[in-house]
Design a protein around this motif. Structure first.
Motif, PDB file in Angstrom:
ATOM      1  N   ALA A 222       6.709  12.369   0.694  1.00 11.40           N
ATOM      2  CA  ALA A 222       7.817  11.429   0.711  1.00 11.40           C
ATOM      3  C   ALA A 222       7.477  10.206   1.516  1.00 11.40           C
ATOM      4  O   ALA A 222       7.918   9.021   1.077  1.00 11.40           O
ATOM      5  N   MET A 223       6.775  10.081   2.553  1.00  3.87           N
ATOM      6  CA  MET A 223       6.613   9.036   3.177  1.00  3.87           C
ATOM      7  C   MET A 223       5.684   8.128   2.250  1.00  3.87           C
ATOM      8  O   MET A 223       5.885   6.758   2.559  1.00  3.87           O
ATOM      9  N   TYR A 224       4.534   8.700   1.625  1.00  4.65           N
ATOM     10  CA  TYR A 224       3.647   7.885   0.729  1.00  4.65           C
ATOM     11  C   TYR A 224       4.672   7.214  -0.088  1.00  4.65           C
ATOM     12  O   TYR A 224       4.482   5.980  -0.473  1.00  4.65           O
ATOM     13  N   ASN A 225       5.507   7.779  -0.998  1.00  2.00           N
ATOM     14  CA  ASN A 225       6.391   7.259  -1.730  1.00  2.00           C
ATOM     15  C   ASN A 225       7.351   6.133  -1.234  1.00  2.00           C
ATOM     16  O   ASN A 225       7.609   5.169  -1.884  1.00  2.00           O
ATOM     17  N   GLY A 226       7.712   6.310  -0.261  1.00  2.00           N
ATOM     18  CA  GLY A 226       8.536   5.324   0.569  1.00  2.00           C
ATOM     19  C   GLY A 226       7.671   3.938   0.802  1.00  2.00           C
ATOM     20  O   GLY A 226       8.317   3.016   0.834  1.00  2.00           O
ATOM     21  N   LEU A 227       6.395   4.347   1.039  1.00  4.01           N
ATOM     22  CA  LEU A 227       5.634   3.072   1.524  1.00  4.01           C
ATOM     23  C   LEU A 227       5.440   2.525   0.254  1.00  4.01           C
ATOM     24  O   LEU A 227       5.356   1.423   0.148  1.00  4.01           O
ATOM     25  N   VAL A 228       5.251   3.209  -0.936  1.00  2.06           N
ATOM     26  CA  VAL A 228       4.936   2.314  -2.131  1.00  2.06           C
ATOM     27  C   VAL A 228       6.260   1.592  -2.581  1.00  2.06           C
ATOM     28  O   VAL A 228       5.976   0.630  -3.057  1.00  2.06           O
TER      29      VAL A 228
ATOM     30  N   SER B  31       8.311   0.356  -0.526  1.00  2.00           N
ATOM     31  CA  SER B  31       8.446  -0.889   0.447  1.00  2.00           C
ATOM     32  C   SER B  31       7.594  -1.902   0.021  1.00  2.00           C
ATOM     33  O   SER B  31       7.857  -3.036  -0.244  1.00  2.00           O
ATOM     34  N   ARG B  32       6.287  -1.670  -0.430  1.00  2.00           N
ATOM     35  CA  ARG B  32       5.223  -2.522  -0.777  1.00  2.00           C
ATOM     36  C   ARG B  32       5.437  -3.118  -2.164  1.00  2.00           C
ATOM     37  O   ARG B  32       5.360  -4.291  -2.413  1.00  2.00           O
ATOM     38  N   ASN B  33       6.131  -2.290  -3.093  1.00  2.00           N
ATOM     39  CA  ASN B  33       6.890  -2.974  -4.453  1.00  2.00           C
ATOM     40  C   ASN B  33       8.102  -3.910  -4.049  1.00  2.00           C
ATOM     41  O   ASN B  33       8.120  -4.788  -4.969  1.00  2.00           O
ATOM     42  N   PHE B  34       8.887  -3.568  -3.031  1.00  2.00           N
ATOM     43  CA  PHE B  34       9.787  -4.438  -2.716  1.00  2.00           C
ATOM     44  C   PHE B  34       9.252  -5.893  -2.357  1.00  2.00           C
ATOM     45  O   PHE B  34       9.730  -6.890  -2.522  1.00  2.00           O
ATOM     46  N   VAL B  35       8.144  -5.690  -1.425  1.00  2.00           N
ATOM     47  CA  VAL B  35       7.526  -7.021  -0.829  1.00  2.00           C
ATOM     48  C   VAL B  35       6.899  -7.792  -2.033  1.00  2.00           C
ATOM     49  O   VAL B  35       7.151  -8.911  -2.263  1.00  2.00           O
ATOM     50  N   GLU B  36       6.382  -7.195  -3.137  1.00  2.00           N
ATOM     51  CA  GLU B  36       5.775  -7.885  -4.293  1.00  2.00           C
ATOM     52  C   GLU B  36       6.931  -8.380  -5.042  1.00  2.00           C
ATOM     53  O   GLU B  36       6.893  -9.598  -5.596  1.00  2.00           O
TER      54      GLU B  36
ATOM     55  N   ILE C  83       4.552   0.620   8.003  1.00  2.00           N
ATOM     56  CA  ILE C  83       3.241   1.093   8.156  1.00  2.00           C
ATOM     57  C   ILE C  83       2.532   1.206   9.409  1.00  2.00           C
ATOM     58  O   ILE C  83       1.440   1.353   9.540  1.00  2.00           O
ATOM     59  N   GLN C  84       3.407   0.460  10.565  1.00  2.00           N
ATOM     60  CA  GLN C  84       2.892   0.650  11.790  1.00  2.00           C
ATOM     61  C   GLN C  84       3.317   1.525  12.827  1.00  2.00           C
ATOM     62  O   GLN C  84       2.832   1.619  13.719  1.00  2.00           O
ATOM     63  N   THR C  85       4.439   2.317  12.499  1.00  2.00           N
ATOM     64  CA  THR C  85       5.247   3.266  13.159  1.00  2.00           C
ATOM     65  C   THR C  85       4.709   4.665  12.918  1.00  2.00           C
ATOM     66  O   THR C  85       4.302   4.761  11.757  1.00  2.00           O
ATOM     67  N   ILE C  86       4.806   5.330  13.971  1.00  2.00           N
ATOM     68  CA  ILE C  86       4.516   6.789  14.016  1.00  2.00           C
ATOM     69  C   ILE C  86       5.571   7.593  13.074  1.00  2.00           C
ATOM     70  O   ILE C  86       6.791   7.501  13.331  1.00  2.00           O
ATOM     71  N   PRO C  87       5.320   8.505  12.128  1.00  2.00           N
ATOM     72  CA  PRO C  87       3.966   8.951  11.591  1.00  2.00           C
ATOM     73  C   PRO C  87       3.545   8.217  10.271  1.00  2.00           C
ATOM     74  O   PRO C  87       2.454   8.392   9.985  1.00  2.00           O
ATOM     75  N   LYS C  88       4.190   7.380   9.782  1.00  2.00           N
ATOM     76  CA  LYS C  88       4.181   6.648   8.595  1.00  2.00           C
ATOM     77  C   LYS C  88       2.829   5.849   8.588  1.00  2.00           C
ATOM     78  O   LYS C  88       2.173   5.634   7.734  1.00  2.00           O
TER      79      LYS C  88
ATOM     80  N   ILE D 162       0.110   6.916  10.065  1.00  2.00           N
ATOM     81  CA  ILE D 162      -1.199   7.716   9.342  1.00  2.00           C
ATOM     82  C   ILE D 162      -1.227   7.828   7.786  1.00  2.00           C
ATOM     83  O   ILE D 162      -2.211   7.669   7.289  1.00  2.00           O
ATOM     84  N   VAL D 163      -0.073   7.874   7.344  1.00  2.00           N
ATOM     85  CA  VAL D 163       0.019   8.057   5.739  1.00  2.00           C
ATOM     86  C   VAL D 163      -0.246   6.567   5.236  1.00  2.00           C
ATOM     87  O   VAL D 163      -1.323   6.341   4.283  1.00  2.00           O
ATOM     88  N   ALA D 164      -0.076   5.379   5.807  1.00  2.00           N
ATOM     89  CA  ALA D 164      -0.542   4.076   5.536  1.00  2.00           C
ATOM     90  C   ALA D 164      -1.846   4.063   5.467  1.00  2.00           C
ATOM     91  O   ALA D 164      -2.564   3.515   4.602  1.00  2.00           O
ATOM     92  N   LYS D 165      -2.580   4.380   6.831  1.00  2.00           N
ATOM     93  CA  LYS D 165      -3.966   4.349   6.728  1.00  2.00           C
ATOM     94  C   LYS D 165      -4.631   5.051   5.765  1.00  2.00           C
ATOM     95  O   LYS D 165      -5.742   4.601   5.058  1.00  2.00           O
ATOM     96  N   LEU D 166      -4.177   6.261   5.452  1.00  2.00           N
ATOM     97  CA  LEU D 166      -4.639   7.170   4.551  1.00  2.00           C
ATOM     98  C   LEU D 166      -4.795   6.656   3.001  1.00  2.00           C
ATOM     99  O   LEU D 166      -5.533   6.615   1.904  1.00  2.00           O
TER     100      LEU D 166
END
Length: 188
Positions: free
Chosen positions: A24-30, A32-37, A153-158, A160-164
């Motif tokens: 869920a966190m990984y998909n949320g980051l994806v 967010s990255r797509n919104f940035v793009e 991507i800088q807050t816990i716990p995301k 960790i997922v962002a780094k991985l």
């Protein structure tokens, strides 16, 4: 024996919960990255619109103020630099330079009352002002989207997922020095 099965089930459930949270966190980051793009592409669209307006503007001015060659050449060079820039920082710098040269171009047109009264010039001037407003809005939206993404991507716990997942911090679109923070004045 029964407690061993219960412990195994609890461990499996915990692993599934952790795995589900990670997904869920990984998909949320994806997302967010797509919104940035997407936000970046909106800036790019408006910069291209401005890029397309400038040759018409230069040609119109050239017809009235052909001897202002140096100013016109600077506008064209700044226009080309904007389109050749690739990173947000480079695009911001080139865009700021273009805004500055456009200010010079409009200052030159003050000396030509016939040009200021030209309907084509007035239309181009209005379109450019509208485009500058859209660029300002797109920049703000992009920076808001980047800030949200960078916070995620800088807050816990995301973090960790962002780094991985290899998610990296994005650059803000900086308006640059104070003298170029405003859209070119195109009112006469």
């Amino acid at each position: 024996m029964a407690t061993g099965i219960i412990i195994a089930i609890v461990v499996i459930v915990l692993i599934l919960i952790i795995l589900g949270a990670f997904v869920a966190m990984y998909n949320g980051l994806v997302k967010s990255r797509n919104f940035v793009e997407n936000a970046w592409s909106q800036i790019d669209v408006q910069l291209k619109r401005r890029y397309d307006l400038i040759p018409n503007l230069v040609e119109t001015v050239k017809g009235y103020a052909g001897h202002e060659k140096e100013t016109l050449e600077k506008v064209i060079a700044a226009r080309n630099a904007t389109m050749n820039a690739t990173s947000p920082h480079a695009k911001a710098e080139a865009s700021n330079m273009l805004s500055s040269t456009l200010k010079s171009l409009f200052a030159v047109t003050e000396n030509y009352p016939d040009l200021k009264a030209n309907a084509n010039f007035q239309d181009l001037q209005k379109q450019l002002k509208d485009t500058e407003d859209k660029i300002a809005y797109a920049r703000q939206f992009y920076n808001d989207t980047v800030t949200k993404y960078n916070n995620e991507i800088q807050t816990i716990p995301k973090n960790i997922v962002a780094k991985l997942g290899g998610f990296e911090k994005k650059e803000l679109f900086d308006a640059g020095p104070e003298e170029v923070r405003e859209a070119p004045k195109v009112q006469f």
